[in-house]
Design a protein around this motif. Structure first.
Motif, PDB file in Angstrom:
ATOM      1  N   ASP A 118     -88.516  -5.231   5.107  1.00  0.00           N
ATOM      2  CA  ASP A 118     -89.480  -4.268   5.985  1.00  0.00           C
ATOM      3  C   ASP A 118     -89.063  -3.281   6.068  1.00  0.00           C
ATOM      4  N   GLY A 119     -89.912  -1.832   6.191  1.00  0.00           N
ATOM      5  CA  GLY A 119     -89.536  -0.597   6.122  1.00  0.00           C
ATOM      6  C   GLY A 119     -88.604   0.076   4.999  1.00  0.00           C
ATOM      7  N   PHE A 120     -89.167  -0.664   3.847  1.00  0.00           N
ATOM      8  CA  PHE A 120     -88.224  -0.200   2.587  1.00  0.00           C
ATOM      9  C   PHE A 120     -88.285   1.348   2.170  1.00  0.00           C
ATOM     10  N   LEU A 121     -89.311   2.125   2.618  1.00  0.00           N
ATOM     11  CA  LEU A 121     -89.324   3.552   2.247  1.00  0.00           C
ATOM     12  C   LEU A 121     -88.332   4.303   2.790  1.00  0.00           C
ATOM     13  N   GLY A 122     -87.654   3.789   3.986  1.00  0.00           N
ATOM     14  CA  GLY A 122     -86.479   4.436   4.621  1.00  0.00           C
ATOM     15  C   GLY A 122     -85.357   3.690   4.317  1.00  0.00           C
ATOM     16  N   THR A 123     -84.851   2.959   3.437  1.00  0.00           N
ATOM     17  CA  THR A 123     -83.884   2.348   3.162  1.00  0.00           C
ATOM     18  C   THR A 123     -83.103   2.938   1.930  1.00  0.00           C
ATOM     19  N   PRO A 124     -81.784   3.457   2.498  1.00  0.00           N
ATOM     20  CA  PRO A 124     -81.030   3.961   1.383  1.00  0.00           C
ATOM     21  C   PRO A 124     -80.668   2.809   0.229  1.00  0.00           C
ATOM     22  N   ALA A 125     -80.011   3.178  -0.856  1.00  0.00           N
ATOM     23  CA  ALA A 125     -79.763   2.279  -2.016  1.00  0.00           C
ATOM     24  C   ALA A 125     -78.427   1.713  -1.719  1.00  0.00           C
ATOM     25  N   GLN A 126     -77.270   2.732  -1.727  1.00  0.00           N
ATOM     26  CA  GLN A 126     -76.013   2.257  -1.976  1.00  0.00           C
ATOM     27  C   GLN A 126     -74.918   2.348  -1.116  1.00  0.00           C
ATOM     28  N   THR A 127     -75.359   3.099   0.314  1.00  0.00           N
ATOM     29  CA  THR A 127     -74.440   3.371   1.206  1.00  0.00           C
ATOM     30  C   THR A 127     -74.854   2.871   2.303  1.00  0.00           C
ATOM     31  N   GLY A 128     -73.912   2.084   3.347  1.00  0.00           N
ATOM     32  CA  GLY A 128     -73.935   1.321   4.635  1.00  0.00           C
ATOM     33  C   GLY A 128     -74.578   0.067   4.310  1.00  0.00           C
ATOM     34  N   ALA A 129     -74.220  -0.759   5.651  1.00  0.00           N
ATOM     35  CA  ALA A 129     -74.658  -2.058   5.585  1.00  0.00           C
ATOM     36  C   ALA A 129     -76.230  -2.133   5.391  1.00  0.00           C
ATOM     37  N   GLY A 130     -76.949  -1.120   6.189  1.00  0.00           N
ATOM     38  CA  GLY A 130     -78.461  -1.205   6.156  1.00  0.00           C
ATOM     39  C   GLY A 130     -79.008  -0.895   4.735  1.00  0.00           C
ATOM     40  N   SER A 131     -78.292  -0.517   3.899  1.00  0.00           N
ATOM     41  CA  SER A 131     -78.758  -0.010   2.322  1.00  0.00           C
ATOM     42  C   SER A 131     -79.217  -1.355   1.664  1.00  0.00           C
ATOM     43  N   SER A 132     -80.005  -1.179   0.565  1.00  0.00           N
ATOM     44  CA  SER A 132     -80.315  -2.490  -0.056  1.00  0.00           C
ATOM     45  C   SER A 132     -79.078  -3.325  -0.775  1.00  0.00           C
TER      46      SER A 132
END
Lengths: 446, 331
Positions: free
Chosen positions: A267-281
Motif C-alpha cells: 500500500d502507498g508504494f508511491l511514497g515508499t523509499p527504496a533503500q533507507t529505513g525500515a519503511g523502505s522496500s
C-alpha cells in the motif's frame, strides 16, 4: 576625530573589501602543481616516480557495509608500495556523487583524479568533454582481465573506465514466506509470478515491495518488461539510435499496466523509499512485511543493514526475472549494471597504477570475500562466500544477453524523461504510449 | 552624520577653507568622493558578480539546448534554439501544474496564515497567563532550519508515524492518511507544514505592529461604547494595515521560492505527481534531468513572475508605506 559611526563604517567597509578580495583570490587561486620535483633521490634512480610527491584524490560511492574498509586498505597498501604517493580516498552517497559532486567538480576543472565513472550516456558525455584519461596504453593487462564486461565503459573503441563489480537484477525473496504461501519453486514465467502474488496475498503479506517513491526502482519494472518483450536487436538499436518505434516498447508499458492492476505491490508504494529505513522496500523485505523485491545485485547488503542484528537474513534468496511467454524477448536476457572507476584526463600517471592495483586479482579477491559484490576479474569469483552473490553471479554467467540499466544506457536526459513517464504509469496518471513519446521527445532535444 | 562642532581631519583636508559645514554633504567634494570610492565598489562587485551576472547568464543559457555535461564553448549557433525552451515549458503539463501549485501556496498562505496570525497576535496582545511562554513557543518553529523541520515532519507523517499514532489514539482511526504519499493530499500536507513553520514569524510581526497602536485610541473607543470586537475591527486593524501589507509582501516572496520543504519532505515520485513547485521543477529539470538550458528558461520565467509581482505589489499596495524610502530615492 572620527565619531563612532564613521568608525563603524570604516570597519564595515574594510570587512566588505576584505570579503571581496578573499572571494576573488579564491577564484583565481589555482595553486601550482602539487607534484614537486623529488628532493631526496637516492641510489640508481631506476624508479623516478617513487621519489615524486604525488597526491591522488579518489572519490567512490562506498559509505556503508564492508566496502569502505576494503578501499581504505587499498589506499594504505598502495601508499606503502609507492613511496611518495598519497591517496586521499573519500566515500560519498551514490546519487550525490553521480548527479552533483562529480559533474560539478569536472565542470569546474578541479575534479578528483580517480573517481566512479558510470557507463552509457554519462561516460560518452564525459569523453566528449575530454574529462577522462584513455587507459588502453597505460594498463592493457588490467583491461584484458575484465573481458567483455568492460564494453560499456568503452567509447569508440577506447577504454575510459574499468568496472570492479558487475551484477544483474533479479528478485530478492523471503524463502520462509514463500514456503508459508505454498510456493515450492521460484517463478520462472510471468504467469507463475502472478500465481505467486495471489498465494502471497492469501497469507497477508505484501507480495512485492517497490520503492516507487524514488523513480528508478519503479522504472526498473518497465525496463524488465521491455527487456523481455523486445528482441536483443531492438534493444541495441534503441540504445544506439534512440529508435523506439518498435511496438514492443509500448507492449512493455501495457504489460506493466496489467501487472500493476493485479495489485502486487504494498500500500502507498508511491511514497515508499527504496533503500533507507525500515519503511523502505528493502526494509519491508528485511522485516518480513514483504515477500519479494526486484532489485540489483547489491541488495543483500542493503537488506542485511536493515535487520535488527544487521546480518543478511537466512531467509533471503534470489531468482532471476521470469520470462514472458509468447514475446519476442530473450527469456535469458538480464538487466544489470556495475560500478567502475576512471581517471581524470589531467590526473598523475600513478592514477592508472592505482586503478590497476584496485583491479588486481589480490584486491578483487578481497572485494569478493568481503561480500561487497561480484568481482569482474574471473579468477577472483571463486572467493565469493555469500550464497546470494553466488546465485547472482551464476545468473549472470547464464544470461545470454546483458542489457545495461536503461536509464544509464540512454544517459541523463532520455533516461530521466523515461523514468518520469514510467512513474506516471505507476500513479495511474499516464499511458504506455506516453512513456515512449517522452523518450522520443527527450532524444530530439539532444 | 558627524557632529557639527568637532572638526574632522578628513574634513579640513577636504573642503579646505569652507567655514560652515552644515551642508557639507551637498558640496563636500573630496570626502564624499572618498566615501563613494571606498564603500561602493565592494558592494557593487558582489552585487554584479553574484546577482546581475548570473541572471544575465541564465537568460543567455535559456536560448540554448544544452546537455548535462555542459561546456562554455557550446554556446554556439548550432545549439541555439530561440524561444523553444520557453514554448516547451508552457506546453508541459508538469510545469503548468508547478505554477498552479506555487500560486496555491501563495494564496493559501495569504488567506489562511494572515487571518490566523492576526487573530493569535490579538489574543497574545492581551494580558493572559503565560503570555511570554506562549509567544516563545509560537516562534520556535521559525527558528528551526527548514530542512530539519521538513525531515522531522517527514518522519512524523509516515504511514506508521507519530501523527497517525496520535489520530489512532484519539479514536479517530478513520482519519488516518498516508499524508505525504497520497497524491491527492500531499500538497495540503506541505501547506500545513509551511504554515506551522512560518506562522510564528507572521505573529511576531503582527505583535510588533500592535505595539505601535496607541492604547489611547482603544480607550477612547471603549468610552464611546465600542465593544472589544468593534475596537479591533475599526481601530486596531486599520492601524495594523501597514504591518499586514509588509507581511503579505514577505509571504508572497517566500511562497514563490518554496523549495527546501518540498524537496526534503516529499519523495521524488510524489513530487512529480502532486507537489512540484516552480523552484523544485527548475532544479529537477536543470540539474537532475540534465537540461541546463531548459532549467535556465524555467529560472527566467520564475524570475520574471517574481519581479512583476514584487514591482506591482510595491507600486500598488506598499506605495504609502514606502513613500520617501524606496519609491522616491533618498529624499
Amino acid at each position: 576625530m572620527m565619531n563612532r559611526r564613521s568608525i563603524q563604517r570604516v570597519v564595515a567597509g574594510v570587512a566588505a573589501a576584505g570579503l571581496t578580495l578573499g572571494a576573488l583570490a579564491a577564484c583565481g587561486g589555482e595553486s601550482a602543481d602539487t607534484a614537486s620535483p623529488g628532493t631526496g633521490e637516492t641510489g640508481e634512480g631506476t624508479e623516478t616516480a617513487a621519489a615524486e610527491e604525488v597526491t591522488i584524490t579518489w572519490w567512490h560511492n562506498a559509505t556503508s557495509g564492508p566496502l569502505p574498509a576494503v578501499w581504505e586498505k587499498v589506499a594504505k597498501d598502495f601508499e606503502a608500495n609507492n613511496p611518495g604517493v598519497t591517496v586521499e580516498q573519500t566515500g560519498y552517497q551514490n546519487e550525490d556523487l553521480q548527479r552533483t559532486l562529480i559533474p560539478n567538480a569536472l565542470a569546474s576543472g578541479d575534479g578528483p583524479d580517480l573517481f566512479q565513472v558510470w557507463p552509457g550516456g554519462e561516460i560518452r558525455d564525459q569523453v566528449a568533454n575530454g574529462y577522462l584519461m584513455a587507459l588502453d596504453d597505460a594498463i592493457p593487462d588490467t583491461i584484458a582481465a575484465v573481458g567483455a564486461t568492460v564494453n560499456p565503459w568503452q567509447v569508440d573503441g577506447a577504454t575510459y573506465g574499468i568496472p570492479f563489480t558487475f551484477g544483474i537484477e533479479g528478485f530478492w525473496y523471503n524463502k520462509d514466506l514463500f514456503e508459508q504461501a505454498g510456493i515450492t519453486t521460484p517463478p520462472s514465467t510471468l504467469a507463475e509470478l502472478n500465481d505467486a502474488v495471489t498465494k502471497l496475498k492469501a497469507i497477508n503479506v505484501a507480495p512485492i515491495a517497490v520503492g516507487a517513491g524514488e523513480k528508478w526502482p519503479a522504472a526498473h519494472w518497465w525496463y524488465q518488461f521491455a527487456l523481455h518483450s523486445c528482441s536483443p536487436e531492438t534493444l541495441t538499436t534503441g540504445a544506439a539510435d534512440f529508435d523506439f518505434t518498435d511496438p514492443c516498447w509500448v507492449d512493455a508499458g501495457t504489460e506493466l499496466v496489467d501487472f500493476i492492476a493485479s495489485e502486487p505491490f504494498q500500500d502507498g508504494f508511491l511514497g515508499t523509499p527504496a533503500q533507507t529505513g525500515a519503511g523502505s522496500s528493502a526494509g519491508m523485505l528485511a522485516n518480513g512485511q514483504a515477500a519479494m523485491e526486484l532489485m540489483g545485485h547489491w541488495n543483500a547488503g542493503v537488506v542485511g543493514g536493515l535487520t535488527p542484528d544487521e546480518e543478511v537474513p537466512e531467509f533471503l534468496g534470489w531468482f532471476p526475472f521470469p520470462a514472458i511467454e509468447g514475446s519476442a524477448g530473450d527469456p535469458n536476457a538480464a538487466l544489470g549494471g556495475g560500478d567502475g572507476f576512471g581517471c581524470a584526463a589531467d590526473a598523475p600517471k600513478q592514477c592508472a597504477d592505482l586503478l590497476a592495483y584496485i583491479m588486481s586479482e589480490e584486491v578483487q579477491k578481497e572485494f569478493a570475500a568481503s561480500g561487497s559484490g561480484i568481482p569482474t576479474v574471473a579468477a577472483a569469483q571463486d572467493s565469493l562466500e555469500d550464497q546470494n552473490l553466488k546465485a547472482v553471479a551464476e545468473g549472470l554467467s547464464q544470461a545470454s544477453f546483458v542489457q545495461l540499466w536503461l536509464d544509464t544506457e540512454y544517459g541523463t536526459t532520455v533516461g530521466n524523461a523515461m523514468n518520469e513517464g514510467i512513474v506516471n504509469v505507476f500513479a495511474d496518471n499516464g499511458t504506455p504510449e506516453d512513456i515512449v513519446k517522452r523518450m522520443q521527445d527527450a532524444a530530439a532535444t539532444l | 552624520m558627524a557632529s557639527l562642532t568637532a572638526p574632522g581631519p578628513a574634513d579640513t583636508a577636504g573642503s579646505g577653507a569652507a567655514p560652515i559645514r552644515r551642508i557639507r554633504h551637498r558640496h563636500g567634494g573630496t570626502r564624499t568622493w572618498l566615501e563613494i570610492v571606498v564603500f561602493v565598489p565592494p558592494a557593487l562587485i558582489l552585487f554584479i558578480g553574484f546577482v546581475i551576472v548570473p541572471v544575465v547568464l541564465a537568460a543567455v543559457y535559456s536560448f540554448f539546448n544544452l546537455p548535462a555535461a555542459f561546456r562554455w564553448d557550446m554556446l554556439g549557433s548550432e545549439r541555439f534554439i530561440g524561444v523553444d525552451n520557453y514554448t516547451r515549458a508552457f506546453s508541459t503539463p508538469e510545469f503548468r501544474k508547478a505554477i498552479a501549485n506555487t500560486f496555491f501556496i501563495l494564496f493559501a498562505s495569504l488567506l489562511v496564515q494572515g487571518p490566523l496570525a492576526i487573530g493569535i497576535a490579538l489574543l497574545l496582545n492581551r494580558r493572559i497567563r503565560g503570555r511570554g511562554v506562549l509567544r516563545l513557543l509560537i516562534f520556535v518553529p521559525y527558528v528551526l532550519a527548514e530542512v530539519i523541520a521538513g525531515l522531522t515532519w517527514k518522519l512524523l507523517l509516515q504511514p506508521n508515524g507519530g501523527v497517525n499514532a496520535v489520530i489512532e489514539g484519539l479514536g479517530l482511526g478513520f482519519l488516518r492518511q498516508n499524508w505525504l504519499a497520497d497524491p491527492s493530499i500531499a500538497l495540503y500536507t506541505i501547506f500545513f507544514i509551511l504554515t506551522w513553520k512560518y506562522i510564528g514569524f507572521a505573529i511576531l510581526l503582527m505583535l510588533a505592529g500592535l505595539q505601535g497602536v496607541p492604547k489611547e485610541l482603544a480607550e477612547a473607543a471603549s468610552i464611546d461604547g465600542a465593544s472589544w470586537w468593534q475596537t479591533q475591527r475599526f481601530v486596531t486593524l486599520p492601524l495594523l494595515a501597514p504591518t499586514i501589507r509588509i507581511w503579505a509582501f514577505l509571504s508572497i516572496i517566500g511562497s514563490l521560492q518554496v523549495f527546501d520543504m518540498v524537496w526534503v519532505t516529499v519523495a521524488p515520485t510524489l513530487r512529480q505527481m502532486s507537489t512540484e513547485t516552480m523552484a523544485t521543477y527548475m532544479v529537477q529539470q536543470g540539474q537532475f534531468a540534465g537540461q541546463p538550458g531548459y532549467g535556465s528558461a524555467i529560472a527566467v520565467i520564475l524570475f520574471v513572475i517574481s519581479l512583476v509581482i514584487a514591482l506591482a505589489y510595491q507600486r500598488l499596495a506598499l506605495r504609502r508605506d514606502l513613500a520617501g524610502s524606496v519609491t522616491r530615492g533618498v529624499r
